[in-house]
Design a protein around this motif. Sequence first.
Motif, mmCIF file in Angstrom:
data_model
loop_
_atom_site.group_PDB
_atom_site.id
_atom_site.type_symbol
_atom_site.label_atom_id
_atom_site.label_comp_id
_atom_site.label_asym_id
_atom_site.label_seq_id
_atom_site.Cartn_x
_atom_site.Cartn_y
_atom_site.Cartn_z
ATOM 1 N N ASN A 538 0.823 -1.205 0.000
ATOM 2 C CA ASN A 538 0.000 0.000 0.000
ATOM 3 C C ASN A 538 0.862 1.262 0.000
ATOM 4 N N LEU A 539 1.931 1.242 0.790
ATOM 5 C CA LEU A 539 2.812 2.409 0.855
ATOM 6 C C LEU A 539 3.469 2.682 -0.496
ATOM 7 N N LEU A 540 3.837 1.624 -1.205
ATOM 8 C CA LEU A 540 4.412 1.820 -2.538
ATOM 9 C C LEU A 540 3.392 2.431 -3.492
ATOM 10 N N SER A 541 2.143 1.965 -3.437
ATOM 11 C CA SER A 541 1.094 2.523 -4.288
ATOM 12 C C SER A 541 0.854 3.997 -3.968
ATOM 13 N N VAL A 542 0.768 4.321 -2.673
ATOM 14 C CA VAL A 542 0.527 5.704 -2.257
ATOM 15 C C VAL A 542 1.691 6.598 -2.677
ATOM 16 N N GLY A 543 2.917 6.128 -2.462
ATOM 17 C CA GLY A 543 4.080 6.918 -2.852
ATOM 18 C C GLY A 543 4.105 7.207 -4.340
ATOM 19 N N ALA A 544 3.784 6.204 -5.159
ATOM 20 C CA ALA A 544 3.751 6.404 -6.606
ATOM 21 C C ALA A 544 2.668 7.404 -6.990
ATOM 22 N N ALA A 545 1.510 7.314 -6.333
ATOM 23 C CA ALA A 545 0.423 8.267 -6.607
ATOM 24 C C ALA A 545 0.846 9.681 -6.242
ATOM 25 N N TYR A 546 1.501 9.840 -5.097
ATOM 26 C CA TYR A 546 2.013 11.157 -4.702
ATOM 27 C C TYR A 546 2.970 11.705 -5.763
ATOM 28 N N GLY A 547 3.882 10.850 -6.211
ATOM 29 C CA GLY A 547 4.874 11.294 -7.186
ATOM 30 C C GLY A 547 4.240 11.779 -8.477
ATOM 31 N N VAL A 548 3.246 11.046 -8.967
ATOM 32 C CA VAL A 548 2.565 11.445 -10.204
ATOM 33 C C VAL A 548 1.807 12.755 -9.989
ATOM 34 N N MET A 549 1.145 12.909 -8.848
ATOM 35 C CA MET A 549 0.420 14.147 -8.563
ATOM 36 C C MET A 549 1.362 15.345 -8.540
ATOM 37 N N VAL A 550 2.511 15.197 -7.889
ATOM 38 C CA VAL A 550 3.474 16.299 -7.825
ATOM 39 C C VAL A 550 4.007 16.626 -9.214
ATOM 40 N N ALA A 551 4.345 15.588 -9.982
ATOM 41 C CA ALA A 551 4.885 15.809 -11.322
ATOM 42 C C ALA A 551 3.892 16.555 -12.207
#
Length: 716
Positions: A538-551
Motif C-alpha cells: 500500500n505504501l508503494l502505491s501511495v508513494g507512486a500516486a504522490y509522485g505522479v500528482m506532484v509531477a
Amino acid sequence: MRRNLAARIGVWSAHHRKTAILGWLLFVVLAAGIGGASGMVEMTNAENGAGDSARAEQILSDAGLSHRAGEMVMVSSAEPDGWRTAARQLTTALGKTGEVTGLKAPVAAENGKDALVTFEMKGDAATASDRVQPVLDAVEGVRKGQPGVTVHQFGDASAGKWLGDLLSDDFKKAEFTAVPLALGILLVAFGAVVAALLPVGLALTACLAAFGLLSLASHQLHLFQTTYSVMFLMGFAVGVDYCLFYLRRERDERAAGRDAETALRIAAATSGRSVLVSGLTVMVAMAGMFLSGLLLFKGFAVATIIVVFIAMMGSVTVLPALLSWLGDRIDAGRVPLLNRRGKRGAKKQSGRFAGKLLRPVLARPKFFAAASVVVLLVLAAPALGMKTESLGLEKQFGSQSELAIAYRDISETFPGGPAPAQVVVEADDIEAPAVRKALGDFDKVTVHRAQNVAEIEVAMPHGKADLSELREHRLPAAFDGTGARAYVTGETAGSVDFTAQLKSGIAPVFLFIAAVTFLVMLFCFRSYVIAVTAILLNLLSVGAAYGVMVAVFQHGWGASLIGSEGVGAIESWMPLFVLVVLFGLSMDYHVFVVSRIREAHGRGLSTPAAIDEGIRRTAGAVTGAAVIMVAVFAVFGTLSMQDMQQMGVGLAVAVLLDATIVRMVLLPSVMALLGERNWRTPRGLSRLPALDHSEPEPEHGPVAGPVGPVATGQRG
C-alpha cells in the motif's frame, strides 16, 4: 457445513426475496426523501479553519460580528483618467441594485490608468452569493456599455457564485459521464445488458440513500461543499466493485457447471465474505480521518463511511435476492461477440492472459519483485519535493479563467487588495488607553466597543512573508503588555494554519490506518507476513500516486494533456485524503485476491500453484473493477477545479498501479519468494476462530440438499 456470516445473509436474502428487495427500495426512498427535505448544513469559516485564524473567526462569530462579503471592481483604460466615465457609471449602477453597502469612491493607481472600486454586499456573507446576481449584471452592463475600458471583478460573493455554479455543473458532468462509462465497461465485461445494469443500479441507489443520510448528519457535523462530490466518487466506484466481485463469482460457478442455488451460495460464502471484510476495513480506515483535528476530514470520514456501509450491505443483502429472482435471466440482453459465458470452461479462458503474465513472474520472482519496486520508487521520486497549500480560487480554476485573470490583474495593480490579512483583537476593555494606543499604530481599524473587539485590515502584498512579519514582530510589538489578544485571519493566514494542522495530524492518521490494516489482515488470514506485506504494498502505491500528482500538478509535467496546468503546489488536504482512501480501497483487491490464493492453498495446492490459480481466477474481476474505478476517478480528473483534478488523477493512477504492477506482478512475486512463510500464524492467534477461506461446496457438481426454493421462477 457451518456457514459464515456472508453465506447466512445470502441464503436468507435468497429465501426472502420480496422482503429484501422491497426493504431496500423503501430504505432508499425514505433516506433520500427525509434527507433531501432536511437540507445540508455547510461549515462556517471558523469550523473549516485551524490555529489562530480559526480562533479569530470564532471570536467574530461569538460576538455576532459576521463578515460581509467584500467585492472589488477594477476599471482600466489605455490612457490616464480614461476610466472615469466608466467608474462613475459603475458606482451609479451598483447603488441602484440595493444590494451593496460601503460603496467607496474609485481609488486611482499610480499609473493613472486603473481605478479600484470597493464595496460590500448587504446581509450575511454566507448567503451573499445567492444575492449577487444583480451586482454582476450591473458590472456586466458597464463592461458592455464602455468597450474602451477593461472591467475585472473579484470578491467573496462573485467568486462564491461562480464556484457554486461550477460545482453544480461539474457534479452533473461527473454523474452523467461516470454512469454511462461504468455501464459500458460492465457491458463489455459481462456481455449482457441485465448483468451490466445490476451493479450500476445498486451503486446509484446506495449513493442516493447515502446522500439523504449525509444531509441528516450535516445538522450535527457541518460539511464542506465538495463533500457530496467525494461521496459520489467513493460510493459509486465501491458500490459497482462490490457487486462486480459478487456477480463475477456467481457467474464463474455457473460456468463451471454449478446449479443456480449452489453457485449463489458459493458466491455469498466467498466473495460475499471478501466484500464484508474489505468494506469494514475501508470504513475503519476512513475513521482515521477523525484524528486529523480538522472538521473537513471528519465530514469526509462520515460521508465515506456512510456510503461504503450502504454499498456493502446492499451487495450482501439485496444482490443475492436479485440474483435468485433473475436466475438465468441475468444474461438477458446478450450482446453478440461479447457474451461467452454460456460455454463451459469459460472460467479457464478468462485467466489465460493472467496465466501468461504469471508464468515468467513466478519463474523469476526476484527479478520481477525488484523491477516492480524500482518502477514504483521512480514514480514516487517527485513526491520528495512536494509542496502543499490551500489553493485559492485564483489557482483552483486555471490561470486563464476569468476569475484568475481578475485576481491576478487586481493583485498586480493594487498589491494586497484581493487578499488582505484581518487582525482580530480581543480585550477585556477595548477602550483601555494601552489598547487604543496599540490600535493607533494601524491604519484601517474598526472598533466594536460593545463586544470589546477590534478588526484591523492589513495589506499583504508579499503573502506569507508579510504574514510572518505581522505575527512574529509587528503584532507582539504593538500589543504585548496591553492585555489584548490579537489573532490573524484571512486567505493567507488560513492556508498556513490549515496546512500546519494537516502536517501535525498526518502521523497519527497514518499510524491508525496502518495498525487497522495490520490487525484486519492478521485476523482475516492469521498471518503476520501477509499483514506486513499488505502495508508495504500500500505504501508503494501511495508513494507512486504522490509522485505522479506532484509531477503533473506541482511541476506541470504533462498537465496540458488533461486540460490542466501546474500550480506550484498540491492542495493541502489532498495527501492525507489520498493516503486514507488508497489504504482503504486497496483492501478490496488485496482481500479478494489473497482470499482466493488462501482458498486454493487450503485445498492442498503448493504456494506457487495457489498463487497461480488465485491470480488467474480473480484476474477478470480485479481487472473489471479496476477499469471501472480508474474510469470513474479519471472523470473527476477532467473537472474544472484543481483539487478535484488532483484527487481524480491521483486516485486513478494509484488504482491502476495497484491493480496491475502491484497485484499482478509485485504481490505474486513477493508471495512466491516468501513461500510457506506467507501462512505463518502467531501462537497467540492460533486460538482465535479462523475465517474459512475454502469453498463451502465440493469442487465439482451441485450441492446435495437444497437450501430452499431459490431456483428461477419459484418465488418472488
